[in-house]
Motif scaffolding. Structure first.
Motif, PDB file in Angstrom:
ATOM      1  N   THR A 136     -46.442 -19.943  -8.391  1.00 56.81           N
ATOM      2  CA  THR A 136     -46.343 -19.415  -9.877  1.00 56.81           C
ATOM      3  C   THR A 136     -45.767 -18.136 -10.056  1.00 56.81           C
ATOM      4  O   THR A 136     -45.595 -17.032  -8.948  1.00 56.81           O
ATOM      5  CB  THR A 136     -47.289 -18.841 -10.215  1.00 56.81           C
ATOM      6  OG1 THR A 136     -48.711 -17.047  -9.371  1.00 56.81           O
ATOM      7  CG2 THR A 136     -48.914 -19.290 -10.040  1.00 56.81           C
ATOM      8  N   GLU A 194     -45.504 -14.859 -11.328  1.00 54.51           N
ATOM      9  CA  GLU A 194     -46.291 -13.491 -10.635  1.00 54.51           C
ATOM     10  C   GLU A 194     -46.587 -13.237  -9.248  1.00 54.51           C
ATOM     11  O   GLU A 194     -46.245 -12.722  -8.630  1.00 54.51           O
ATOM     12  CB  GLU A 194     -48.060 -13.730 -11.122  1.00 54.51           C
ATOM     13  CG  GLU A 194     -48.783 -12.388 -10.913  1.00 54.51           C
ATOM     14  CD  GLU A 194     -48.122 -10.927 -11.263  1.00 54.51           C
ATOM     15  OE1 GLU A 194     -47.948  -9.706 -10.665  1.00 54.51           O
ATOM     16  OE2 GLU A 194     -46.626 -11.265 -12.128  1.00 54.51           O
ATOM     17  N   GLU A 195     -46.839 -14.665  -8.722  1.00 51.86           N
ATOM     18  CA  GLU A 195     -46.523 -14.817  -7.318  1.00 51.86           C
ATOM     19  C   GLU A 195     -45.371 -14.502  -6.323  1.00 51.86           C
ATOM     20  O   GLU A 195     -45.561 -13.929  -5.193  1.00 51.86           O
ATOM     21  CB  GLU A 195     -47.173 -15.852  -6.644  1.00 51.86           C
ATOM     22  CG  GLU A 195     -48.570 -16.902  -6.498  1.00 51.86           C
ATOM     23  CD  GLU A 195     -49.358 -17.591  -5.981  1.00 51.86           C
ATOM     24  OE1 GLU A 195     -50.175 -18.406  -5.363  1.00 51.86           O
ATOM     25  OE2 GLU A 195     -48.813 -19.100  -6.701  1.00 51.86           O
ATOM     26  N   GLN A 232     -44.435 -10.804  -6.551  1.00 51.79           N
ATOM     27  CA  GLN A 232     -45.449  -9.950  -5.584  1.00 51.79           C
ATOM     28  C   GLN A 232     -45.080 -10.218  -4.609  1.00 51.79           C
ATOM     29  O   GLN A 232     -44.827  -8.613  -3.413  1.00 51.79           O
ATOM     30  CB  GLN A 232     -47.034 -10.637  -5.758  1.00 51.79           C
ATOM     31  CG  GLN A 232     -47.783 -10.252  -7.704  1.00 51.79           C
ATOM     32  CD  GLN A 232     -47.822  -8.526  -7.213  1.00 51.79           C
ATOM     33  OE1 GLN A 232     -47.272  -7.332  -6.332  1.00 51.79           O
ATOM     34  NE2 GLN A 232     -47.041  -7.722  -8.741  1.00 51.79           N
ATOM     35  N   TRP A 237     -53.138 -27.436 -10.396  1.00 51.94           N
ATOM     36  CA  TRP A 237     -54.109 -26.846 -10.489  1.00 51.94           C
ATOM     37  C   TRP A 237     -55.062 -27.520 -10.705  1.00 51.94           C
ATOM     38  O   TRP A 237     -55.891 -28.115  -9.299  1.00 51.94           O
ATOM     39  CB  TRP A 237     -53.272 -25.429  -9.829  1.00 51.94           C
ATOM     40  CG  TRP A 237     -54.832 -25.060  -9.103  1.00 51.94           C
ATOM     41  CD1 TRP A 237     -55.773 -24.726 -10.266  1.00 51.94           C
ATOM     42  CD2 TRP A 237     -54.780 -24.118  -7.736  1.00 51.94           C
ATOM     43  NE1 TRP A 237     -56.732 -24.094  -8.696  1.00 51.94           N
ATOM     44  CE2 TRP A 237     -55.686 -23.521  -7.532  1.00 51.94           C
ATOM     45  CE3 TRP A 237     -53.450 -24.196  -7.081  1.00 51.94           C
ATOM     46  CZ2 TRP A 237     -56.188 -22.798  -6.568  1.00 51.94           C
ATOM     47  CZ3 TRP A 237     -53.624 -23.359  -5.678  1.00 51.94           C
ATOM     48  CH2 TRP A 237     -54.390 -23.021  -5.788  1.00 51.94           C
ATOM     49  N   ARG A 252     -60.640 -21.642 -13.692  1.00 50.43           N
ATOM     50  CA  ARG A 252     -60.319 -20.010 -14.856  1.00 50.43           C
ATOM     51  C   ARG A 252     -59.782 -19.417 -13.807  1.00 50.43           C
ATOM     52  O   ARG A 252     -58.804 -18.231 -13.917  1.00 50.43           O
ATOM     53  CB  ARG A 252     -61.419 -19.822 -15.448  1.00 50.43           C
ATOM     54  CG  ARG A 252     -61.385 -20.721 -17.239  1.00 50.43           C
ATOM     55  CD  ARG A 252     -61.961 -20.016 -17.707  1.00 50.43           C
ATOM     56  NE  ARG A 252     -62.117 -20.435 -19.488  1.00 50.43           N
ATOM     57  CZ  ARG A 252     -62.930 -21.951 -19.366  1.00 50.43           C
ATOM     58  NH1 ARG A 252     -63.706 -21.783 -18.572  1.00 50.43           N
ATOM     59  NH2 ARG A 252     -63.159 -22.434 -20.970  1.00 50.43           N
ATOM     60  N   HIS A 253     -60.932 -18.812 -12.928  1.00 51.60           N
ATOM     61  CA  HIS A 253     -61.457 -17.187 -11.672  1.00 51.60           C
ATOM     62  C   HIS A 253     -59.799 -17.780 -10.718  1.00 51.60           C
ATOM     63  O   HIS A 253     -58.927 -17.208 -10.375  1.00 51.60           O
ATOM     64  CB  HIS A 253     -62.160 -17.540 -11.484  1.00 51.60           C
ATOM     65  CG  HIS A 253     -62.255 -16.169 -10.289  1.00 51.60           C
ATOM     66  ND1 HIS A 253     -62.420 -15.386 -10.514  1.00 51.60           N
ATOM     67  CD2 HIS A 253     -62.195 -17.017  -9.104  1.00 51.60           C
ATOM     68  CE1 HIS A 253     -62.242 -14.076  -9.000  1.00 51.60           C
ATOM     69  NE2 HIS A 253     -62.058 -15.275  -8.020  1.00 51.60           N
ATOM     70  N   GLU A 254     -59.255 -19.146 -10.417  1.00 53.17           N
ATOM     71  CA  GLU A 254     -58.661 -18.825  -9.891  1.00 53.17           C
ATOM     72  C   GLU A 254     -56.977 -18.878 -10.189  1.00 53.17           C
ATOM     73  O   GLU A 254     -56.404 -18.265  -9.530  1.00 53.17           O
ATOM     74  CB  GLU A 254     -58.768 -20.352  -9.083  1.00 53.17           C
ATOM     75  CG  GLU A 254     -59.833 -20.476  -8.164  1.00 53.17           C
ATOM     76  CD  GLU A 254     -60.145 -22.045  -7.522  1.00 53.17           C
ATOM     77  OE1 GLU A 254     -60.518 -21.991  -6.497  1.00 53.17           O
ATOM     78  OE2 GLU A 254     -59.656 -23.316  -7.933  1.00 53.17           O
ATOM     79  N   ARG A 303     -56.549 -17.837 -12.699  1.00 51.24           N
ATOM     80  CA  ARG A 303     -55.796 -15.759 -12.935  1.00 51.24           C
ATOM     81  C   ARG A 303     -55.807 -14.925 -12.107  1.00 51.24           C
ATOM     82  O   ARG A 303     -54.718 -14.027 -12.068  1.00 51.24           O
ATOM     83  CB  ARG A 303     -57.566 -15.266 -13.559  1.00 51.24           C
ATOM     84  CG  ARG A 303     -58.243 -15.798 -15.043  1.00 51.24           C
ATOM     85  CD  ARG A 303     -58.624 -14.775 -16.366  1.00 51.24           C
ATOM     86  NE  ARG A 303     -60.023 -14.900 -14.750  1.00 51.24           N
ATOM     87  CZ  ARG A 303     -61.321 -15.458 -15.509  1.00 51.24           C
ATOM     88  NH1 ARG A 303     -61.285 -15.829 -16.416  1.00 51.24           N
ATOM     89  NH2 ARG A 303     -62.432 -14.864 -14.779  1.00 51.24           N
ATOM     90  N   SER A 304     -56.358 -15.175 -11.060  1.00 52.53           N
ATOM     91  CA  SER A 304     -55.947 -14.586  -9.541  1.00 52.53           C
ATOM     92  C   SER A 304     -54.405 -14.718  -9.286  1.00 52.53           C
ATOM     93  O   SER A 304     -53.823 -14.022  -8.736  1.00 52.53           O
ATOM     94  CB  SER A 304     -56.667 -14.994  -8.493  1.00 52.53           C
ATOM     95  OG  SER A 304     -56.132 -16.280  -8.395  1.00 52.53           O
ATOM     96  N   LYS A 305     -53.844 -16.070  -9.744  1.00 49.94           N
ATOM     97  CA  LYS A 305     -52.346 -15.814  -9.032  1.00 49.94           C
ATOM     98  C   LYS A 305     -52.024 -16.372 -10.920  1.00 49.94           C
ATOM     99  O   LYS A 305     -50.721 -16.560  -9.887  1.00 49.94           O
ATOM    100  CB  LYS A 305     -52.141 -17.343  -9.232  1.00 49.94           C
ATOM    101  CG  LYS A 305     -53.314 -18.610  -7.764  1.00 49.94           C
ATOM    102  CD  LYS A 305     -52.959 -20.023  -7.998  1.00 49.94           C
ATOM    103  CE  LYS A 305     -53.521 -20.221  -6.800  1.00 49.94           C
ATOM    104  NZ  LYS A 305     -52.620 -19.221  -5.079  1.00 49.94           N
ATOM    105  N   GLY A 306     -51.813 -14.936 -11.696  1.00 53.88           N
ATOM    106  CA  GLY A 306     -51.281 -14.129 -12.446  1.00 53.88           C
ATOM    107  C   GLY A 306     -50.903 -15.192 -13.620  1.00 53.88           C
ATOM    108  O   GLY A 306     -49.970 -14.870 -14.542  1.00 53.88           O
TER     109      GLY A 306
END
Length: 232
Positions: free
Chosen positions: A83, A85-86, A89, A123, A139-141, A143-146
């Motif tokens: 992603t 965001e990944e 970072q 995904w 959703r959680h997964e 979100r954790s990837k930005g």
């Protein structure tokens, strides 16, 4: 007094690195100054004897930093889809400046190397097929990837209720394929929490439990009658 820092410098030697043939050591006024990727060297037409003023040198070094960030980003993306965001970072952890990171990410998006909408859709599809997850966990997964919330909801909105149910049923069967449950409560108390941890909704979990309860191989069509005469 003359300001010598403003005077142009002269490239006196270019030396290709032995361990990395794509990089070239640049010597200015007979002293090692910096190393550049050959793409940057070609872009600025840096040859022996060429003069470089301080402003151009600053521009060249910024381009080199951007080039290095791009190489790191492409290698990172090359291992598997990422992603935005990944990648951001990852480059921050490598110590690249924000300006270079922004430029690199913009370039990756332009060249279709990064696409959060595509990532989210793939995904969800692969998770349901290979590692079943419910909507909550998906959703959680993501979100954790930005991933942006709107992008997440769009990806998840394509998951039909029957598809989620099928994924949950598949996960439960795989997990408990060799388990023989002694009673309905036993089945419910093991499969319910298992599917809940995977993010499936209560409705989906109940459908799966009822389905497995009705299957002959579980021999759980009815809960035992505690009032039955044991000697009959």
């Amino acid at each position: 007094m003359e300001d010598r820092t403003a005077q142009p410098s002269v490239i006196t030697r270019l030396e290709r690195q032995k361990k990395n043939k794509n990089r070239v050591n640049v010597y200015i006024d007979e002293v090692y100054a910096f190393s550049l990727h050959e793409d940057v060297l070609v872009k600025y037409r840096l040859l022996k004897g060429r003069q470089i003023d301080p402003d151009e040198m600053e521009e060249i070094l910024k381009m080199e930093e951007r080039n290095r960030a791009e190489q790191y980003a492409l290698r990172y993306i090359g291992h598997r889809p990422r992603t935005v965001e990944e990648v951001k970072q990852h480059l921050l952890q490598k110590g690249f400046p924000a300006e270079a990171i922004t430029e690199v990410i913009h370039g990756c998006i332009e060249h279709n190397y990064l696409d959060d909408e595509r990532f989210a859709s793939q995904w969800v599809e692969e998770r349901l097929r290979l590692k079943p997850r419910g909507r909550h966990m998906l959703r959680h997964e993501l979100r954790s990837k930005g991933i942006d919330a709107a992008v997440i909801e769009h990806a998840i909105s394509g998951v039909h209720a029957d598809t989620e149910y099928g994924a949950a049923l598949s996960a439960a069967r795989k997990k408990y394929s060799r388990v023989s449950f002694s009673a309905y409560a036993d089945l419910r108390n093991k499969i319910g929490p298992f599917l809940q941890r995977k993010g499936f909704s209560l409705d989906v979990i109940n459908r799966v439990i009822e389905k497995l309860n009705d299957e002959p191989n579980h021999e759980l069509n009815e809960e035992p009658d505690t009032h039955e005469n044991p000697h009959s």
